[in-house]
Design a protein around this motif. Sequence first.
Motif, PDB file in Angstrom:
ATOM      1  N   ARG A 102      22.088 -40.306 -16.331  1.00  0.00           N
ATOM      2  CA  ARG A 102      21.078 -40.891 -15.454  1.00  0.00           C
ATOM      3  C   ARG A 102      20.739 -42.293 -15.967  1.00  0.00           C
ATOM      4  O   ARG A 102      20.695 -42.531 -17.188  1.00  0.00           O
ATOM      5  N   ALA A 103      20.511 -43.242 -15.057  1.00  0.00           N
ATOM      6  CA  ALA A 103      20.174 -44.608 -15.468  1.00  0.00           C
ATOM      7  C   ALA A 103      19.561 -45.360 -14.297  1.00  0.00           C
ATOM      8  O   ALA A 103      19.851 -45.065 -13.135  1.00  0.00           O
ATOM      9  N   SER A 104      18.720 -46.312 -14.627  1.00  0.00           N
ATOM     10  CA  SER A 104      18.198 -47.251 -13.633  1.00  0.00           C
ATOM     11  C   SER A 104      18.565 -48.663 -14.091  1.00  0.00           C
ATOM     12  O   SER A 104      18.795 -48.902 -15.284  1.00  0.00           O
ATOM     13  N   THR A 105      18.664 -49.586 -13.145  1.00  0.00           N
ATOM     14  CA  THR A 105      19.053 -50.953 -13.482  1.00  0.00           C
ATOM     15  C   THR A 105      18.148 -51.960 -12.781  1.00  0.00           C
ATOM     16  O   THR A 105      17.515 -51.653 -11.756  1.00  0.00           O
ATOM     17  N   ASN A 106      18.112 -53.153 -13.351  1.00  0.00           N
ATOM     18  CA  ASN A 106      17.454 -54.303 -12.729  1.00  0.00           C
ATOM     19  C   ASN A 106      18.462 -55.438 -12.764  1.00  0.00           C
ATOM     20  O   ASN A 106      18.866 -55.876 -13.843  1.00  0.00           O
ATOM     21  N   ARG A 125      22.402 -57.423 -16.197  1.00  0.00           N
ATOM     22  CA  ARG A 125      21.670 -56.263 -15.722  1.00  0.00           C
ATOM     23  C   ARG A 125      20.853 -55.668 -16.847  1.00  0.00           C
ATOM     24  O   ARG A 125      21.353 -55.501 -17.962  1.00  0.00           O
ATOM     25  N   GLY A 126      19.624 -55.335 -16.516  1.00  0.00           N
ATOM     26  CA  GLY A 126      18.837 -54.523 -17.416  1.00  0.00           C
ATOM     27  C   GLY A 126      19.194 -53.070 -17.167  1.00  0.00           C
ATOM     28  O   GLY A 126      19.188 -52.629 -16.010  1.00  0.00           O
ATOM     29  N   ASP A 149      16.551 -49.798 -28.544  1.00  0.00           N
ATOM     30  CA  ASP A 149      16.454 -51.116 -27.907  1.00  0.00           C
ATOM     31  C   ASP A 149      15.404 -51.100 -26.808  1.00  0.00           C
ATOM     32  O   ASP A 149      14.618 -52.051 -26.664  1.00  0.00           O
ATOM     33  N   LEU A 150      15.396 -50.006 -26.003  1.00  0.00           N
ATOM     34  CA  LEU A 150      14.406 -49.912 -24.927  1.00  0.00           C
ATOM     35  C   LEU A 150      13.001 -49.736 -25.490  1.00  0.00           C
ATOM     36  O   LEU A 150      12.038 -50.340 -24.991  1.00  0.00           O
ATOM     37  N   GLU A 151      12.897 -48.939 -26.520  1.00  0.00           N
ATOM     38  CA  GLU A 151      11.582 -48.663 -27.103  1.00  0.00           C
ATOM     39  C   GLU A 151      10.964 -49.915 -27.712  1.00  0.00           C
ATOM     40  O   GLU A 151       9.747 -50.156 -27.585  1.00  0.00           O
ATOM     41  N   ASN A 152      11.789 -50.748 -28.347  1.00  0.00           N
ATOM     42  CA  ASN A 152      11.280 -51.927 -29.055  1.00  0.00           C
ATOM     43  C   ASN A 152      11.403 -53.218 -28.257  1.00  0.00           C
ATOM     44  O   ASN A 152      11.057 -54.292 -28.765  1.00  0.00           O
ATOM     45  N   ASN A 153      11.914 -53.123 -27.008  1.00  0.00           N
ATOM     46  CA  ASN A 153      12.110 -54.324 -26.175  1.00  0.00           C
ATOM     47  C   ASN A 153      12.915 -55.397 -26.900  1.00  0.00           C
ATOM     48  O   ASN A 153      12.596 -56.593 -26.834  1.00  0.00           O
ATOM     49  N   THR A 154      13.981 -55.000 -27.575  1.00  0.00           N
ATOM     50  CA  THR A 154      14.744 -55.952 -28.376  1.00  0.00           C
ATOM     51  C   THR A 154      15.591 -56.861 -27.480  1.00  0.00           C
ATOM     52  O   THR A 154      16.095 -56.449 -26.439  1.00  0.00           O
ATOM     53  N   LYS A 155      15.737 -58.105 -27.924  1.00  0.00           N
ATOM     54  CA  LYS A 155      16.519 -59.094 -27.165  1.00  0.00           C
ATOM     55  C   LYS A 155      17.969 -59.048 -27.644  1.00  0.00           C
ATOM     56  O   LYS A 155      18.409 -59.872 -28.447  1.00  0.00           O
ATOM     57  N   ALA A 203      26.742 -59.185 -18.383  1.00  0.00           N
ATOM     58  CA  ALA A 203      26.086 -58.841 -19.641  1.00  0.00           C
ATOM     59  C   ALA A 203      25.067 -57.753 -19.346  1.00  0.00           C
ATOM     60  O   ALA A 203      24.417 -57.758 -18.297  1.00  0.00           O
ATOM     61  N   TYR A 204      24.963 -56.788 -20.271  1.00  0.00           N
ATOM     62  CA  TYR A 204      23.995 -55.705 -20.139  1.00  0.00           C
ATOM     63  C   TYR A 204      22.924 -55.857 -21.210  1.00  0.00           C
ATOM     64  O   TYR A 204      23.237 -56.017 -22.398  1.00  0.00           O
ATOM     65  N   LEU A 205      21.645 -55.810 -20.762  1.00  0.00           N
ATOM     66  CA  LEU A 205      20.489 -55.959 -21.642  1.00  0.00           C
ATOM     67  C   LEU A 205      19.615 -54.720 -21.510  1.00  0.00           C
ATOM     68  O   LEU A 205      19.706 -53.992 -20.511  1.00  0.00           O
ATOM     69  N   PRO A 206      18.758 -54.446 -22.480  1.00  0.00           N
ATOM     70  CA  PRO A 206      17.833 -53.311 -22.343  1.00  0.00           C
ATOM     71  C   PRO A 206      16.928 -53.504 -21.125  1.00  0.00           C
ATOM     72  O   PRO A 206      16.402 -54.603 -20.903  1.00  0.00           O
ATOM     73  N   LEU A 207      16.757 -52.457 -20.331  1.00  0.00           N
ATOM     74  CA  LEU A 207      15.972 -52.572 -19.107  1.00  0.00           C
ATOM     75  C   LEU A 207      14.539 -53.022 -19.394  1.00  0.00           C
ATOM     76  O   LEU A 207      14.007 -53.901 -18.702  1.00  0.00           O
TER      77      LEU A 207
END
Length: 414
Positions: A102-106, A125-126, A149-155, A203-207
């Motif tokens: 399962r996943a969501s994207t931005n 995409r996030g 990465d999602l928990e800490n909002n890491t760049k 490129a994929y980044l943390p949502l």
Amino acid sequence: MFNIERWQEIFEAISKNRLRTFLTGISVASGIFILVILLGAGKGLQNGIEKQFERDAAGIVEVWSGTTTKEYKGLNPGRQVQFRNSDYNQSVQKFEDQLDLRASTNNYWGQSFAYGKESGSYQFRGVDPDYGGIENLTIVQGRYINAKDLENNTKVAVIGMKLKQDLLKDKEAIGEEILINKISFKVVGVFTDPGGEREETRAYLPLTTVQKTFGGGDKISNLFFTLKKTDNYDEALAQSEKFTQDLKNLLKSKNMVSPEDDSGVGVYNSVKDAKQFYDLNLYIRLFFWWVGICTIIAGVVGVSNIMLIIVKERTKEIGIRKALGASPFSIISMILHESIFITTIAGFVGLLGSLLLLEFVGPMVQSEFFRNPEVDFSVALTTLILLVFAGAMAGFFPAYRAAKIKPIVALRDE
């Protein structure tokens, strides 16, 4: 018994009808040749279709928001639906026991990327951690986005191989800082995608990082789900269709969209589309079998005709054999041996020619929906059995006619 004398008789009978035998052999050989080539082409279509579905995980259900077209509960049509984190969270919570990934994207298209003196416009995409499995990505360096990465909002960023080559050239990417819309992100992974270069320019980044850094709030663009595996395809299709409908009902209700409005919430079910592709492929292969078998039948009719001519020319010989005590079975056996011999030799030539063509030319023919045309051993064995059966059928009626000839009538034949 099929002994040396029988072989000699067969060769003598065939040599007396060289031209007719040659033309008949060409007809049978071309029939087998066309059948095997068509079956190889059908397999090439199947391989191409399967390759398309390798791009993503099996059984994806993708959901996106759209614009409403119907009035509902006082809300006018033309309203843009916007998914948010709560839509994703509620969906996961309700269908948790059915879900595998399962996943969501931005999604952001045409964004500014830069590294040193290199720059360009690309998509990022996030995403959630499961998205790599849904896209069937292969991490060739480093790692993918994870829960921390999602928990800490890491760049951090995971970039495609083509994007890496454009910006960083031959330089080691892991640990380097790239600028996305003038904001620095650390490269932690490089991936390849079965879809090719277009997907590898992303490129994929943390949502959570994307939502916080680029002002997205709690907005999301798409929801992706795969369901747990089932024992057979029909069960998987039924499960995915029910899940798709239940998911649409949930999201429409939450976002105040009419149950009859299919524009406000869009859903793509790859399991359903896969059945349509495979059904089409089945129909194509059945059509190929039909065309090939009809061609073989034409050749078999030719063999049957030449055997009738041979029987007619050997009427007196058959009469002498019967007068000397030859049984009807031995007469039928003699004609059948000749018929099977012609069809088998000609068929082997056609089979060998088609297999050589597929082996050497097939790999050169590549397209998006056509790959590696081939024929497996079971199909080759089937055509061989078909050859023997066709030869027997072609010779049976002339042989039966020969066995019915009365010796006294045959000896009078001129």
